[in-house]
Design a protein around this motif. Structure first.
Motif, PDB file in Angstrom:
ATOM      1  N   THR A 118       0.843  -1.191   0.000  1.00 53.97           N
ATOM      2  CA  THR A 118       0.000   0.000   0.000  1.00 53.97           C
ATOM      3  C   THR A 118       0.885   1.249   0.000  1.00 53.97           C
ATOM      4  OG1 THR A 118      -0.123   0.314   2.412  1.00 53.97           O
ATOM      5  CG2 THR A 118      -1.659  -1.277   1.419  1.00 53.97           C
ATOM      6  N   PRO A 119       0.450   2.334  -0.646  1.00 54.16           N
ATOM      7  CA  PRO A 119       1.227   3.584  -0.627  1.00 54.16           C
ATOM      8  C   PRO A 119       1.445   4.114   0.790  1.00 54.16           C
ATOM      9  CG  PRO A 119      -0.396   3.639  -2.390  1.00 54.16           C
ATOM     10  CD  PRO A 119      -0.698   2.419  -1.567  1.00 54.16           C
ATOM     11  N   GLN A 120       0.465   3.905   1.679  1.00 56.72           N
ATOM     12  CA  GLN A 120       0.607   4.373   3.061  1.00 56.72           C
ATOM     13  C   GLN A 120       1.764   3.668   3.751  1.00 56.72           C
ATOM     14  OE1 GLN A 120      -0.004   2.518   5.959  1.00 56.72           O
ATOM     15  NE2 GLN A 120      -0.119   4.140   7.512  1.00 56.72           N
ATOM     16  N   TYR A 121       1.856   2.346   3.575  1.00 56.40           N
ATOM     17  CA  TYR A 121       2.956   1.605   4.188  1.00 56.40           C
ATOM     18  C   TYR A 121       4.295   2.047   3.614  1.00 56.40           C
ATOM     19  CZ  TYR A 121       6.415  -2.022   4.846  1.00 56.40           C
ATOM     20  OH  TYR A 121       7.578  -2.677   5.120  1.00 56.40           O
ATOM     21  N   ASN A 147      -4.516  -5.806   3.686  1.00 53.48           N
ATOM     22  CA  ASN A 147      -5.160  -6.967   4.281  1.00 53.48           C
ATOM     23  C   ASN A 147      -4.169  -8.060   4.630  1.00 53.48           C
ATOM     24  OD1 ASN A 147      -4.953  -7.213   1.350  1.00 53.48           O
ATOM     25  ND2 ASN A 147      -5.893  -9.196   1.587  1.00 53.48           N
ATOM     26  N   SER A 148      -2.868  -7.792   4.427  1.00 51.02           N
ATOM     27  CA  SER A 148      -1.870  -8.815   4.721  1.00 51.02           C
ATOM     28  C   SER A 148      -0.516  -8.159   4.935  1.00 51.02           C
ATOM     29  CB  SER A 148      -1.793  -9.838   3.579  1.00 51.02           C
ATOM     30  OG  SER A 148      -0.797 -10.802   3.833  1.00 51.02           O
ATOM     31  N   ALA A 149      -0.298  -7.676   6.185  1.00 52.87           N
ATOM     32  CA  ALA A 149       0.993  -7.092   6.552  1.00 52.87           C
ATOM     33  C   ALA A 149       1.455  -6.025   5.560  1.00 52.87           C
ATOM     34  CB  ALA A 149       2.048  -8.184   6.700  1.00 52.87           C
ATOM     35  N   SER A 150       0.615  -5.029   5.361  1.00 51.21           N
ATOM     36  CA  SER A 150       0.921  -3.868   4.520  1.00 51.21           C
ATOM     37  C   SER A 150       0.849  -4.148   3.032  1.00 51.21           C
ATOM     38  CB  SER A 150       2.311  -3.292   4.855  1.00 51.21           C
ATOM     39  OG  SER A 150       2.386  -2.998   6.226  1.00 51.21           O
ATOM     40  N   ARG A 151       0.287  -5.297   2.667  1.00 48.39           N
ATOM     41  CA  ARG A 151       0.104  -5.648   1.260  1.00 48.39           C
ATOM     42  C   ARG A 151      -1.381  -5.740   0.944  1.00 48.39           C
ATOM     43  NH1 ARG A 151       3.959  -8.922   3.606  1.00 48.39           N
ATOM     44  NH2 ARG A 151       6.073  -8.686   2.792  1.00 48.39           N
ATOM     45  N   ARG A 185     -13.405  -3.908   0.168  1.00 47.94           N
ATOM     46  CA  ARG A 185     -12.755  -3.066  -0.833  1.00 47.94           C
ATOM     47  C   ARG A 185     -11.715  -2.158  -0.164  1.00 47.94           C
ATOM     48  NH1 ARG A 185     -16.555   1.329  -3.550  1.00 47.94           N
ATOM     49  NH2 ARG A 185     -16.480   2.019  -1.368  1.00 47.94           N
ATOM     50  N   GLN A 186     -10.630  -1.883  -0.876  1.00 49.92           N
ATOM     51  CA  GLN A 186      -9.594  -0.994  -0.366  1.00 49.92           C
ATOM     52  C   GLN A 186      -9.183   0.008  -1.440  1.00 49.92           C
ATOM     53  OE1 GLN A 186      -6.398  -2.982   2.023  1.00 49.92           O
ATOM     54  NE2 GLN A 186      -7.218  -4.837   1.082  1.00 49.92           N
ATOM     55  N   PHE A 187      -8.804   1.176  -0.999  1.00 51.35           N
ATOM     56  CA  PHE A 187      -8.221   2.142  -1.923  1.00 51.35           C
ATOM     57  C   PHE A 187      -7.320   3.094  -1.137  1.00 51.35           C
ATOM     58  CE2 PHE A 187     -12.398   3.769  -0.671  1.00 51.35           C
ATOM     59  CZ  PHE A 187     -12.108   5.049  -0.238  1.00 51.35           C
ATOM     60  N   GLY A 188      -6.368   3.669  -1.835  1.00 49.81           N
ATOM     61  CA  GLY A 188      -5.458   4.588  -1.172  1.00 49.81           C
ATOM     62  C   GLY A 188      -4.580   5.301  -2.173  1.00 49.81           C
ATOM     63  N   GLY A 189      -3.695   6.130  -1.646  1.00 50.94           N
ATOM     64  CA  GLY A 189      -2.800   6.868  -2.527  1.00 50.94           C
ATOM     65  C   GLY A 189      -1.799   7.682  -1.742  1.00 50.94           C
ATOM     66  N   LEU A 198      15.550  16.956   0.882  1.00 50.81           N
ATOM     67  CA  LEU A 198      14.243  16.841   1.528  1.00 50.81           C
ATOM     68  C   LEU A 198      13.302  15.967   0.718  1.00 50.81           C
ATOM     69  CD1 LEU A 198      12.153  17.771   3.708  1.00 50.81           C
ATOM     70  CD2 LEU A 198      11.593  19.663   2.145  1.00 50.81           C
ATOM     71  N   VAL A 199      12.630  15.021   1.403  1.00 54.14           N
ATOM     72  CA  VAL A 199      11.578  14.216   0.796  1.00 54.14           C
ATOM     73  C   VAL A 199      10.368  14.247   1.735  1.00 54.14           C
ATOM     74  CG1 VAL A 199      10.881  11.959  -0.075  1.00 54.14           C
ATOM     75  CG2 VAL A 199      13.276  12.673  -0.251  1.00 54.14           C
ATOM     76  N   VAL A 200       9.214  14.653   1.188  1.00 57.33           N
ATOM     77  CA  VAL A 200       7.977  14.734   1.970  1.00 57.33           C
ATOM     78  C   VAL A 200       6.908  13.904   1.284  1.00 57.33           C
ATOM     79  CG1 VAL A 200       6.208  16.254   2.918  1.00 57.33           C
ATOM     80  CG2 VAL A 200       8.570  17.051   2.759  1.00 57.33           C
ATOM     81  N   ARG A 201       6.145  13.149   2.080  1.00 56.27           N
ATOM     82  CA  ARG A 201       5.058  12.331   1.529  1.00 56.27           C
ATOM     83  C   ARG A 201       3.789  12.492   2.363  1.00 56.27           C
ATOM     84  NH1 ARG A 201       9.609   9.049   1.018  1.00 56.27           N
ATOM     85  NH2 ARG A 201       9.989   8.170  -1.060  1.00 56.27           N
ATOM     86  N   LEU A 202       2.665  12.491   1.681  1.00 53.59           N
ATOM     87  CA  LEU A 202       1.357  12.457   2.327  1.00 53.59           C
ATOM     88  C   LEU A 202       0.614  11.271   1.742  1.00 53.59           C
ATOM     89  CD1 LEU A 202      -0.824  13.754   4.158  1.00 53.59           C
ATOM     90  CD2 LEU A 202      -1.589  15.052   2.147  1.00 53.59           C
ATOM     91  N   ALA A 203       0.146  10.356   2.618  1.00 55.06           N
ATOM     92  CA  ALA A 203      -0.469   9.121   2.136  1.00 55.06           C
ATOM     93  C   ALA A 203      -1.723   8.795   2.933  1.00 55.06           C
ATOM     94  CB  ALA A 203       0.523   7.959   2.218  1.00 55.06           C
TER      95      ALA A 203
END
Length: 358
Positions: A118-121, A147-151, A185-189, A198-203
């Motif tokens: 997942t992008p969040q992980y 649904n399975s350890a960040s997958r 169902r799952q969704f993310g980004g 510098l690296v910044v992420r929003l998930a």
């Protein structure tokens, strides 16, 4: 003559295919002596030889085929295994770590289908000083999505190219519950920005908890902001996450490891902050982090984790590591010190190991 011409033709075709595609075999073998303590019962204190502590041991195959015009077909199949016993990882799945196929364009981005992170992980793992492994693993207190350890299974993911320092990922996972297109169902980004050091992420990740029999439950929603800054002499690591809804912040060990009269209650409303540092020195790197879990429910089951370690590089592909972590649970919280692939049995953990990448 016909046989000779056929052989020459097949040989030419094989040569063309070989020139246009490639397959890489890669992997990690990771082993460590692990000392866990602080729990109750038979697992109160234990010393064991464990595989996949700093990084899950794996065997992978990845490849691409040039389709022309800047477009390529790509695939990845990654098996997880236990080097201490030879057993399969991820519950016995053949390619339980990742399995996907897709198309990659130099200008339009990448589209992949299959079992993926997942992008969040990925946003959290990228700023974890311990690389989402060892006793200092962020997963001890920061929620794992999917649904399975960040997958995610049954996932369709799109990753954009980098434009002016920005890039994005979106993913959708089909629940595949008969008669209900939204259940499971799952969704993310995520959106990332890179500018020099510098690296910044929003998930964000959203997972529907409904099943074939259980309806109208709240979804698990996980949002995280992360940042990494490289000062040269050291790197600063930061993450702030918000978890809301059923199953949004499950502890890694759900078996009441501390033997409370009333088992810990998984939070449905919490926030978590990570502060970390890595300091390279010679052939090694000093590592440290502090994580605070703030349970905003009436149970107020907060927790804090302190972790410190050292990684020594024998070469570019082989390192030795030593890590210690301690979790302070409050008001009946039940968080445990685990590692890359294990949830742990107590609130203290010591790892001494070796990782080899090939």
């Amino acid at each position: 003559m016909k046989k000779t011409m056929l052989a020459l033709t097949l040989g030419a075709l094989a040569g063309t295919a070989a020139a246009q595609s490639n397959v890489t075999v890669y992997g990690i073998v990771d082993m460590a002596v692990v000392r866990e303590s602080g729990g109750v019962g038979a697992a109160a204190s234990s010393t064991k030889l464990t595989s996949g502590v700093e990084a899950g041991s794996r065997l992978g195959f990845k490849g691409s085929e040039d389709l022309g015009g800047g477009l390529s077909a790509i695939f990845l199949l990654e098996n997880g295994f236990q080097a201490d016993t030879g057993a399969m990882g991820q519950g016995g799945l053949l390619f339980g770590r990742q399995a996907y196929v897709g198309l990659q364009s130099k200008t339009a981005g990448t589209l992949t289908l299959g079992r993926q992170y997942t992008p969040q992980y990925l946003a959290v793992a990228a700023v974890d000083p311990f690389g989402s492994g060892t006793a200092g693993d962020t997963k001890n207190l920061m929620a794992s999505t999917g649904n399975s350890a960040s997958r995610m299974d049954n996932a369709v993911k799109y990753a954009s190219p980098v434009v002016n320092g920005f890039n994005a990922e979106v993913v959708y996972g089909v629940g595949e519950v008969p008669g209900d297109s939204t259940a499971q169902r799952q969704f993310g980004g995520s959106v990332a920005y890179t500018s020099g050091p510098l690296v910044v992420r929003l998930a964000h990740h959203n997972r529907n908890n409904d099943t074939a029999t259980l309806k109208n439950t709240s979804s698990a929603k996980n949002t995280v902001l992360t940042a990494l800054y490289d000062f040269g002499v050291a790197k600063a690591h930061f993450a702030y996450g918000v978890d809301k809804g059923l199953n949004s912040a499950l502890p890694r060990n759900l078996n009441n490891p501390f033997g409370y009269a009333v088992a810990p209650t998984p939070s449905i409303d919490s926030s978590v902050v990570l502060l970390g540092v890595t300091v390279p020195q010679g052939f090694g790197t000093w590592i440290g982090s502090y994580i605070r879990k703030n349970d905003k429910t009436g149970f107020n089951q907060d927790a804090e984790q302190l972790a410190a370690g050292y990684r020594y590089y024998l070469s570019k592909r082989t390192d030795l590591y030593g890590v210690y972590a301690y979790i302070r649970n409050k008001n009946g919280a039940g968080y445990t010190v685990g590692s890359a692939i294990e949830g742990g049995t107590g609130n203290r953990g010591l790892n001494l190991g070796i990782r080899h990448i090939f």
